[in-house]
Design a protein around this motif. Structure first.
Motif, short mmCIF file in Angstrom:
data_model
loop_
_atom_site.label_atom_id
_atom_site.label_comp_id
_atom_site.label_asym_id
_atom_site.label_seq_id
_atom_site.Cartn_x
_atom_site.Cartn_y
_atom_site.Cartn_z
N GLU A 1 8.38 -2.48 -18.11
CA GLU A 1 7.73 -2.00 -17.18
C GLU A 1 8.93 -1.72 -15.60
N ILE A 2 9.84 -2.93 -15.10
CA ILE A 2 10.28 -3.15 -14.89
C ILE A 2 11.50 -1.94 -13.84
N ILE A 3 11.94 -1.12 -15.20
CA ILE A 3 12.91 0.22 -14.71
C ILE A 3 11.88 1.07 -14.45
N VAL A 4 10.36 0.91 -14.79
CA VAL A 4 10.34 1.89 -14.25
C VAL A 4 9.47 1.64 -12.79
N GLY A 5 9.05 0.52 -12.55
CA GLY A 5 9.26 -0.07 -11.41
C GLY A 5 10.13 0.60 -9.95
N ILE A 6 11.47 0.27 -10.80
CA ILE A 6 12.31 0.19 -9.72
C ILE A 6 12.18 1.80 -9.47
N ILE A 7 12.36 2.86 -10.30
CA ILE A 7 12.58 4.43 -10.52
C ILE A 7 11.15 4.68 -9.55
N GLY A 8 9.85 4.36 -9.92
CA GLY A 8 9.10 4.66 -9.05
C GLY A 8 9.23 4.50 -7.27
N VAL A 9 9.13 2.97 -7.29
CA VAL A 9 9.82 2.93 -6.01
C VAL A 9 10.47 3.54 -4.77
N GLU A 10 11.53 3.60 -5.95
CA GLU A 10 12.79 4.04 -5.13
C GLU A 10 12.08 5.56 -4.63
N THR A 11 11.78 6.65 -5.82
CA THR A 11 11.98 8.15 -5.91
C THR A 11 11.03 8.95 -6.05
N ILE A 12 9.22 8.23 -6.50
CA ILE A 12 8.54 8.64 -7.54
C ILE A 12 8.48 9.42 -8.43
N GLY B 1 1.13 -1.21 -0.14
CA GLY B 1 -0.17 0.01 -0.13
C GLY B 1 0.51 1.63 0.02
N ARG B 2 2.19 1.58 0.22
CA ARG B 2 2.48 2.30 0.49
C ARG B 2 3.27 2.54 -1.12
N PHE B 3 3.57 1.76 -2.01
CA PHE B 3 4.23 1.70 -3.08
C PHE B 3 3.53 1.84 -3.96
N ILE B 4 2.09 0.78 -3.75
CA ILE B 4 1.18 0.56 -5.20
C ILE B 4 -0.34 1.99 -4.72
N ASP B 5 0.14 3.54 -5.57
CA ASP B 5 -1.35 3.73 -5.19
C ASP B 5 -1.00 5.13 -5.89
N PRO B 6 -2.59 5.87 -6.16
CA PRO B 6 -3.11 6.25 -7.78
C PRO B 6 -2.48 7.37 -8.40
N VAL B 7 -1.61 8.00 -6.58
CA VAL B 7 -0.54 8.95 -7.14
C VAL B 7 0.31 8.59 -7.53
N ARG B 8 1.32 7.27 -7.03
CA ARG B 8 2.78 6.79 -7.85
C ARG B 8 1.82 6.07 -9.70
N ILE B 9 1.35 5.67 -9.82
CA ILE B 9 0.99 4.80 -10.62
C ILE B 9 0.84 6.45 -12.06
N ALA B 10 -0.02 7.48 -11.48
CA ALA B 10 -0.16 8.30 -12.39
C ALA B 10 1.47 9.28 -12.73
N ALA B 11 2.11 8.90 -11.83
CA ALA B 11 3.41 10.03 -12.48
C ALA B 11 3.90 8.70 -13.33
#
Length: 309
Positions: free
Chosen positions: A85-96, A51-61
Protein backbone atom coordinates in the motif's frame (compact mmCIF):
# COMPACT_ATOMS: atom_id res chain seq x y z
CA UNK A 1 30.50 24.79 -21.72
CA UNK A 2 33.01 24.84 -18.88
CA UNK A 3 30.61 22.63 -16.94
CA UNK A 4 30.34 20.29 -19.94
CA UNK A 5 34.12 20.00 -20.09
CA UNK A 6 34.34 19.29 -16.36
CA UNK A 7 31.63 16.62 -16.54
CA UNK A 8 33.29 14.97 -19.52
CA UNK A 9 36.60 14.84 -17.66
CA UNK A 10 35.10 13.54 -14.40
CA UNK A 11 32.91 10.94 -16.07
CA UNK A 12 35.14 9.89 -18.93
CA UNK A 13 32.64 11.12 -21.53
CA UNK A 14 33.32 12.39 -25.02
CA UNK A 15 33.70 16.17 -24.74
CA UNK A 16 31.91 16.93 -27.98
CA UNK A 17 28.98 14.68 -27.04
CA UNK A 18 28.66 16.41 -23.66
CA UNK A 19 28.98 19.91 -25.12
CA UNK A 20 26.42 19.13 -27.80
CA UNK A 21 23.93 17.77 -25.27
CA UNK A 22 24.17 20.74 -22.89
CA UNK A 23 24.35 23.17 -25.82
CA UNK A 24 20.90 22.06 -26.99
CA UNK A 25 19.25 22.51 -23.58
CA UNK A 26 16.75 25.36 -23.42
CA UNK A 27 16.13 27.71 -20.52
CA UNK A 28 12.50 27.30 -19.39
CA UNK A 29 10.89 30.32 -17.76
CA UNK A 30 7.98 28.21 -16.51
CA UNK A 31 10.39 26.01 -14.57
CA UNK A 32 11.91 29.08 -12.93
CA UNK A 33 8.45 30.31 -11.96
CA UNK A 34 7.40 26.94 -10.56
CA UNK A 35 10.53 26.89 -8.38
CA UNK A 36 9.74 30.21 -6.75
CA UNK A 37 9.46 29.81 -2.95
CA UNK A 38 6.21 30.43 -1.11
CA UNK A 39 5.97 33.87 0.53
CA UNK A 40 7.36 33.92 4.09
CA UNK A 41 4.79 33.01 6.72
CA UNK A 42 2.50 31.12 4.34
CA UNK A 43 0.62 28.39 6.20
CA UNK A 44 0.07 25.14 4.39
CA UNK A 45 -3.40 23.58 4.23
CA UNK A 46 -3.46 19.83 4.80
CA UNK A 47 -7.14 19.42 3.92
CA UNK A 48 -6.71 21.17 0.57
CA UNK A 49 -3.52 19.23 -0.16
CA UNK A 50 -5.20 15.94 0.74
CA UNK A 51 -8.08 16.70 -1.59
CA UNK A 52 -5.69 16.91 -4.54
CA UNK A 53 -4.61 13.30 -4.11
CA UNK A 54 -7.31 11.37 -2.23
CA UNK A 55 -10.15 11.34 -4.73
CA UNK A 56 -12.33 8.70 -6.42
CA UNK A 57 -10.49 8.85 -9.76
CA UNK A 58 -7.06 8.26 -8.23
CA UNK A 59 -8.38 5.57 -5.88
CA UNK A 60 -10.04 3.70 -8.76
CA UNK A 61 -6.83 3.94 -10.79
CA UNK A 62 -4.94 2.56 -7.79
CA UNK A 63 -7.27 -0.43 -7.52
CA UNK A 64 -6.74 -1.22 -11.22
CA UNK A 65 -2.96 -0.84 -10.80
CA UNK A 66 -2.93 -3.18 -7.80
CA UNK A 67 -5.06 -5.76 -9.62
CA UNK A 68 -2.84 -5.66 -12.72
CA UNK A 69 0.48 -5.73 -10.85
CA UNK A 70 -0.36 -7.61 -7.69
CA UNK A 71 2.37 -10.20 -8.20
CA UNK A 72 5.11 -7.57 -8.42
CA UNK A 73 3.71 -5.70 -5.40
CA UNK A 74 3.60 -8.89 -3.32
CA UNK A 75 7.13 -9.82 -4.36
CA UNK A 76 8.44 -6.33 -3.58
CA UNK A 77 6.86 -6.45 -0.12
CA UNK A 78 8.43 -9.85 0.51
CA UNK A 79 11.90 -8.91 -0.75
CA UNK A 80 12.18 -5.39 0.67
CA UNK A 81 9.72 -5.37 3.57
CA UNK A 82 7.86 -2.31 2.27
CA UNK A 83 4.05 -2.69 2.33
CA UNK A 84 2.34 -2.81 -1.06
CA UNK A 85 0.00 0.00 0.00
CA UNK A 86 2.94 2.37 0.56
CA UNK A 87 4.34 1.60 -2.90
CA UNK A 88 0.86 2.07 -4.39
CA UNK A 89 0.52 5.35 -2.51
CA UNK A 90 3.82 6.69 -3.87
CA UNK A 91 3.16 5.86 -7.52
CA UNK A 92 -0.40 7.17 -7.23
CA UNK A 93 0.58 10.50 -5.69
CA UNK A 94 3.50 10.95 -8.08
CA UNK A 95 1.96 10.13 -11.47
CA UNK A 96 -1.55 8.61 -11.05
CA UNK A 97 0.03 5.23 -11.88
CA UNK A 98 1.91 6.43 -14.94
CA UNK A 99 -0.80 8.66 -16.39
CA UNK A 100 1.05 11.93 -15.72
CA UNK A 101 4.83 11.47 -15.88
CA UNK A 102 5.63 15.01 -17.02
CA UNK A 103 6.11 16.67 -20.40
CA UNK A 104 9.24 18.75 -19.81
CA UNK A 105 12.44 17.67 -21.50
CA UNK A 106 14.56 16.49 -18.59
CA UNK A 107 17.70 18.14 -19.91
CA UNK A 108 15.89 21.49 -20.18
CA UNK A 109 14.52 21.29 -16.66
CA UNK A 110 17.82 20.27 -15.11
CA UNK A 111 19.90 22.79 -17.06
CA UNK A 112 17.49 25.61 -16.19
CA UNK A 113 17.75 24.82 -12.49
CA UNK A 114 21.50 24.19 -12.66
CA UNK A 115 22.36 27.50 -14.34
CA UNK A 116 19.31 29.80 -13.96
CA UNK A 117 17.77 28.81 -10.63
CA UNK A 118 15.73 31.61 -9.02
CA UNK A 119 18.34 33.45 -6.92
CA UNK A 120 15.77 34.64 -4.38
CA UNK A 121 15.18 31.12 -3.13
CA UNK A 122 16.49 30.89 0.48
CA UNK A 123 18.60 27.82 -0.39
CA UNK A 124 19.54 28.85 -3.92
CA UNK A 125 23.25 27.98 -3.62
CA UNK A 126 22.55 24.49 -2.28
CA UNK A 127 19.89 23.84 -4.88
CA UNK A 128 22.11 24.99 -7.75
CA UNK A 129 24.78 22.54 -6.60
CA UNK A 130 22.14 19.80 -6.30
CA UNK A 131 20.74 20.31 -9.80
CA UNK A 132 24.21 20.50 -11.34
CA UNK A 133 24.90 17.14 -9.74
CA UNK A 134 21.63 15.76 -11.12
CA UNK A 135 22.43 17.10 -14.59
CA UNK A 136 25.82 15.39 -14.43
CA UNK A 137 24.22 12.11 -13.33
CA UNK A 138 21.65 12.37 -16.11
CA UNK A 139 24.26 12.92 -18.82
CA UNK A 140 26.41 10.09 -17.52
CA UNK A 141 23.42 7.74 -17.30
CA UNK A 142 22.20 8.51 -20.82
CA UNK A 143 25.69 8.11 -22.25
CA UNK A 144 26.23 4.80 -20.48
CA UNK A 145 22.89 3.51 -21.77
CA UNK A 146 23.65 4.86 -25.25
CA UNK A 147 20.39 6.82 -25.16
CA UNK A 148 19.64 10.28 -26.52
CA UNK A 149 19.84 12.86 -23.69
CA UNK A 150 17.35 15.08 -25.51
CA UNK A 151 14.52 12.53 -25.49
CA UNK A 152 13.49 11.79 -21.88
CA UNK A 153 10.53 13.73 -20.51
CA UNK A 154 9.74 14.33 -16.86
CA UNK A 155 8.65 16.85 -14.27
CA UNK A 156 9.66 20.50 -14.08
CA UNK A 157 12.36 19.41 -11.59
CA UNK A 158 13.74 16.68 -13.87
CA UNK A 159 12.14 13.66 -12.17
CA UNK A 160 11.27 10.72 -14.43
CA UNK A 161 9.05 7.69 -14.76
CA UNK A 162 6.12 6.28 -12.81
CA UNK A 163 7.82 6.89 -9.45
CA UNK A 164 9.39 10.23 -10.54
CA UNK A 165 12.99 9.40 -9.68
CA UNK A 166 15.68 12.03 -10.04
CA UNK A 167 18.73 10.83 -12.01
CA UNK A 168 20.81 10.13 -8.89
CA UNK A 169 17.98 8.02 -7.45
CA UNK A 170 17.74 6.07 -10.71
CA UNK A 171 21.45 5.34 -10.64
CA UNK A 172 21.44 4.27 -7.00
CA UNK A 173 18.06 2.69 -6.32
CA UNK A 174 16.30 1.71 -9.56
CA UNK A 175 16.17 -2.05 -10.20
CA UNK A 176 15.34 -4.42 -13.04
CA UNK A 177 12.45 -6.03 -11.18
CA UNK A 178 10.93 -7.73 -14.22
CA UNK A 179 14.32 -9.29 -15.11
CA UNK A 180 14.21 -8.27 -18.78
CA UNK A 181 17.80 -7.07 -18.77
CA UNK A 182 17.16 -3.34 -18.46
CA UNK A 183 15.92 -0.86 -15.87
CA UNK A 184 12.82 0.94 -17.18
CA UNK A 185 10.85 2.97 -14.66
CA UNK A 186 8.92 4.67 -17.48
CA UNK A 187 7.46 1.66 -19.27
CA UNK A 188 7.73 -1.17 -16.73
CA UNK A 189 5.37 -1.07 -13.76
CA UNK A 190 7.32 -3.94 -12.18
CA UNK A 191 10.57 -1.97 -12.37
CA UNK A 192 8.81 1.08 -10.89
CA UNK A 193 7.39 -1.02 -8.03
CA UNK A 194 10.69 -2.69 -7.23
CA UNK A 195 12.57 0.60 -7.47
CA UNK A 196 10.28 2.36 -4.96
CA UNK A 197 10.70 -0.55 -2.55
CA UNK A 198 14.47 -0.50 -3.11
CA UNK A 199 14.55 3.25 -2.40
CA UNK A 200 12.70 2.90 0.90
CA UNK A 201 14.73 -0.09 2.01
CA UNK A 202 17.89 1.81 1.22
CA UNK A 203 16.72 4.75 3.30
CA UNK A 204 16.14 2.63 6.39
CA UNK A 205 12.58 1.31 6.19
CA UNK A 206 11.73 -0.84 9.24
CA UNK A 207 9.61 -3.84 8.27
CA UNK A 208 6.44 -4.04 10.34
CA UNK A 209 6.77 -0.61 11.96
CA UNK A 210 3.73 1.72 11.69
CA UNK A 211 4.26 5.05 9.97
CA UNK A 212 2.51 7.10 12.66
CA UNK A 213 0.17 7.04 15.64
CA UNK A 214 -2.72 9.26 16.74
CA UNK A 215 -1.71 11.82 19.35
CA UNK A 216 -3.53 14.23 21.64
CA UNK A 217 -1.86 17.34 23.00
CA UNK A 218 -1.87 18.58 26.55
CA UNK A 219 1.36 20.52 26.24
CA UNK A 220 2.45 23.86 27.61
CA UNK A 221 3.62 26.35 24.94
CA UNK A 222 7.28 25.76 25.76
CA UNK A 223 6.82 21.97 25.56
CA UNK A 224 4.97 22.26 22.26
CA UNK A 225 7.79 24.39 20.87
CA UNK A 226 10.34 21.81 22.03
CA UNK A 227 8.36 18.96 20.47
CA UNK A 228 8.09 20.79 17.14
CA UNK A 229 11.71 21.97 17.05
CA UNK A 230 13.11 18.80 15.35
CA UNK A 231 10.28 19.01 12.78
CA UNK A 232 9.73 15.59 11.13
CA UNK A 233 12.95 14.03 12.47
CA UNK A 234 12.08 11.36 15.09
CA UNK A 235 13.89 12.50 18.23
CA UNK A 236 11.89 11.69 21.36
CA UNK A 237 11.46 8.43 23.24
CA UNK A 238 7.90 7.55 24.21
CA UNK A 239 8.77 8.60 27.77
CA UNK A 240 10.07 12.01 26.71
CA UNK A 241 7.27 12.44 24.18
CA UNK A 242 4.47 11.85 26.66
CA UNK A 243 6.34 13.72 29.38
CA UNK A 244 6.06 16.88 27.28
CA UNK A 245 2.31 16.54 26.89
CA UNK A 246 1.99 14.55 23.65
CA UNK A 247 -0.43 11.86 24.77
CA UNK A 248 -0.43 8.37 23.23
CA UNK A 249 -2.43 5.23 23.88
CA UNK A 250 -2.62 1.58 22.87
CA UNK A 251 0.25 0.12 20.88
CA UNK A 252 1.88 3.53 20.55
CA UNK A 253 2.92 3.34 24.20
CA UNK A 254 4.92 0.20 23.36
CA UNK A 255 6.78 1.80 20.45
CA UNK A 256 10.50 1.16 20.84
CA UNK A 257 12.00 3.79 18.55
CA UNK A 258 12.04 7.59 18.51
CA UNK A 259 9.02 9.69 17.60
CA UNK A 260 8.41 13.11 16.08
CA UNK A 261 5.46 15.41 16.63
CA UNK A 262 4.34 16.02 13.05
CA UNK A 263 2.33 19.18 12.46
CA UNK A 264 -0.24 19.25 9.65
CA UNK A 265 -1.16 22.88 9.14
CA UNK A 266 -4.77 23.63 8.19
CA UNK A 267 -4.54 27.15 6.83
CA UNK A 268 -6.15 29.58 9.25
CA UNK A 269 -7.68 26.73 11.28
CA UNK A 270 -5.80 24.98 14.10
CA UNK A 271 -3.17 22.45 13.07
CA UNK A 272 -3.60 18.69 13.28
CA UNK A 273 -0.87 16.46 14.71
CA UNK A 274 0.33 12.86 14.50
CA UNK A 275 3.22 11.01 16.13
CA UNK A 276 5.57 10.15 13.28
CA UNK A 277 7.86 7.11 13.46
CA UNK A 278 11.13 6.44 11.65
CA UNK A 279 9.10 5.01 8.76
CA UNK A 280 7.18 8.27 8.44
CA UNK A 281 10.55 10.00 8.19
CA UNK A 282 11.67 7.53 5.50
CA UNK A 283 8.68 8.54 3.34
CA UNK A 284 9.77 12.17 3.65
CA UNK A 285 13.14 11.23 2.12
CA UNK A 286 11.15 10.93 -1.10
CA UNK A 287 9.68 14.41 -0.63
CA UNK A 288 10.51 16.47 2.45
CA UNK A 289 6.92 17.33 3.34
CA UNK A 290 4.71 15.97 6.10
CA UNK A 291 1.68 16.65 3.90
CA UNK A 292 3.23 14.54 1.15
CA UNK A 293 3.95 11.64 3.49
CA UNK A 294 0.40 11.66 4.87
CA UNK A 295 -1.07 11.80 1.35
CA UNK A 296 0.99 8.75 0.36
CA UNK A 297 -0.09 6.85 3.47
CA UNK A 298 -3.76 7.75 3.16
CA UNK A 299 -3.99 7.12 -0.60
CA UNK A 300 -2.41 3.70 -0.15
CA UNK A 301 -4.82 2.91 2.66
CA UNK A 302 -7.86 4.07 0.66
CA UNK A 303 -6.82 2.00 -2.37
CA UNK A 304 -6.28 -1.05 -0.17
CA UNK A 305 -9.72 -0.69 1.41
CA UNK A 306 -11.41 -0.10 -1.94
CA UNK A 307 -9.69 -3.16 -3.38
CA UNK A 308 -10.86 -5.28 -0.44
CA UNK A 309 -14.42 -4.04 -0.93
Amino acid sequence: MRFADEVAERRGLDVEWTRRAIGQAQQLGVVQRLMQPSPPGTRRNWAAYRGRFIDPVRIAAGVRFWQEHGEALTRAEQEYGVPAEIIVGIIGVETIYGQQMGDFRVIDALATLAFNHPPEHPRAADRIAYFRGELEQFLSMQNRREQDPLQPLGSYAGAMGMPQFMPSSQVRWAVDFDADGKVDIVGSAADAIGSVASYFKGHGWHTGMPTHYPVQLDAAPEDLAALLAPDILPTFSVFDFTGRGALLDGEALEHAGPLALVELQNGDAPSSYVAGTENFYVITRYNQSSNYAMAVIELGREVKQARQR
